[in-house]
Motif scaffolding. Structure first.
Motif, PDB file in Angstrom:
ATOM      1  N   VAL A  23     -16.743 -39.811  31.627  1.00  0.00           N
ATOM      2  CA  VAL A  23     -15.412 -39.927  32.001  1.00  0.00           C
ATOM      3  C   VAL A  23     -15.301 -40.918  32.988  1.00  0.00           C
ATOM      4  CG1 VAL A  23     -13.396 -38.599  32.729  1.00  0.00           C
ATOM      5  CG2 VAL A  23     -14.970 -37.471  31.544  1.00  0.00           C
ATOM      6  N   ILE A  24     -14.214 -42.019  32.853  1.00  0.00           N
ATOM      7  CA  ILE A  24     -14.127 -42.908  33.476  1.00  0.00           C
ATOM      8  C   ILE A  24     -12.752 -42.699  34.113  1.00  0.00           C
ATOM      9  CG2 ILE A  24     -13.803 -45.600  33.781  1.00  0.00           C
ATOM     10  CD1 ILE A  24     -15.746 -45.806  31.399  1.00  0.00           C
ATOM     11  N   VAL A  25     -12.546 -43.011  35.568  1.00  0.00           N
ATOM     12  CA  VAL A  25     -11.422 -42.972  36.189  1.00  0.00           C
ATOM     13  C   VAL A  25     -10.956 -44.203  36.777  1.00  0.00           C
ATOM     14  CG1 VAL A  25     -10.192 -41.602  38.247  1.00  0.00           C
ATOM     15  CG2 VAL A  25     -11.652 -40.392  36.431  1.00  0.00           C
ATOM     16  N   ASP A  26      -9.721 -44.589  37.152  1.00  0.00           N
ATOM     17  CA  ASP A  26      -9.364 -45.793  37.787  1.00  0.00           C
ATOM     18  C   ASP A  26      -9.263 -45.343  39.113  1.00  0.00           C
ATOM     19  OD1 ASP A  26      -7.920 -48.083  38.827  1.00  0.00           O
ATOM     20  OD2 ASP A  26      -6.228 -47.727  37.496  1.00  0.00           O
ATOM     21  N   THR A  27     -10.232 -46.112  39.863  1.00  0.00           N
ATOM     22  CA  THR A  27     -10.310 -45.651  41.305  1.00  0.00           C
ATOM     23  C   THR A  27      -9.536 -46.694  42.229  1.00  0.00           C
ATOM     24  OG1 THR A  27     -12.321 -47.142  41.264  1.00  0.00           O
ATOM     25  CG2 THR A  27     -12.581 -44.869  40.974  1.00  0.00           C
ATOM     26  N   LYS A  28      -8.552 -47.475  41.908  1.00  0.00           N
ATOM     27  CA  LYS A  28      -7.779 -48.443  42.511  1.00  0.00           C
ATOM     28  C   LYS A  28      -6.831 -47.392  43.387  1.00  0.00           C
ATOM     29  CE  LYS A  28      -4.849 -52.267  42.873  1.00  0.00           C
ATOM     30  NZ  LYS A  28      -4.568 -53.572  42.366  1.00  0.00           N
TER      31      LYS A  28
END
Length: 127
Positions: A23-28
């Motif tokens: 699972v990839i999350v936008d960490t900006k």
């Protein structure tokens, strides 16, 4: 026994390929220490899922279907001995294929729970 090595190899590879939650999350703009804590909590929910039941169910169904198809093919193209052999080979092959299907479904369910949990906590899940 040598005939079953390829089946077991495929099953092992499928298990290994599904072993991690991708699972990839936008960490900006995300507080990473908070994200790591939230992810650990969400992964604890994932661990509550029982994958064994799904795998066993799929493997059992695959075994039954494989045995029927293998037995029928053996009966059509041979005698009762060929039918028995066909049922045995079909059952083993079907069980292995069903097990792989169960593993994939179980891992997909786990990833979906992780995605839902992280999204519910305000993270933008990218996949």
């Amino acid at each position: 026994m040598k005939r079953f090595v390829p089946i077991l190899t495929v099953l092992s590879l499928a298990l290994g390929a599904c072993a991690s939650n991708q699972v990839i999350v936008d960490t900006k703009g995300v507080d990473m220490s908070r994200y790591e804590q939230d992810r650990r909590e969400c992964e604890a929910y994932v661990e509550q899922l029982s994958s064994g039941g799904q795998i066993a169910k799929s493997a059992g169904l695959g075994t039954a279907i494989g045995a029927v198809v293998g037995g029928a093919a053996g009966a059509i193209f041979g005698d009762s001995t060929a039918a028995a052999r066909g049922a045995a080979v079909g059952g083993i092959t079907g069980g292995a294929q069903g097990g792989v299907t169960g593993v994939v479904k179980s891992e997909n369910d786990k990833e979906q729970v992780l995605r839902n949990c992280l999204s519910g906590r305000g993270y933008r899940v990218l996949n």
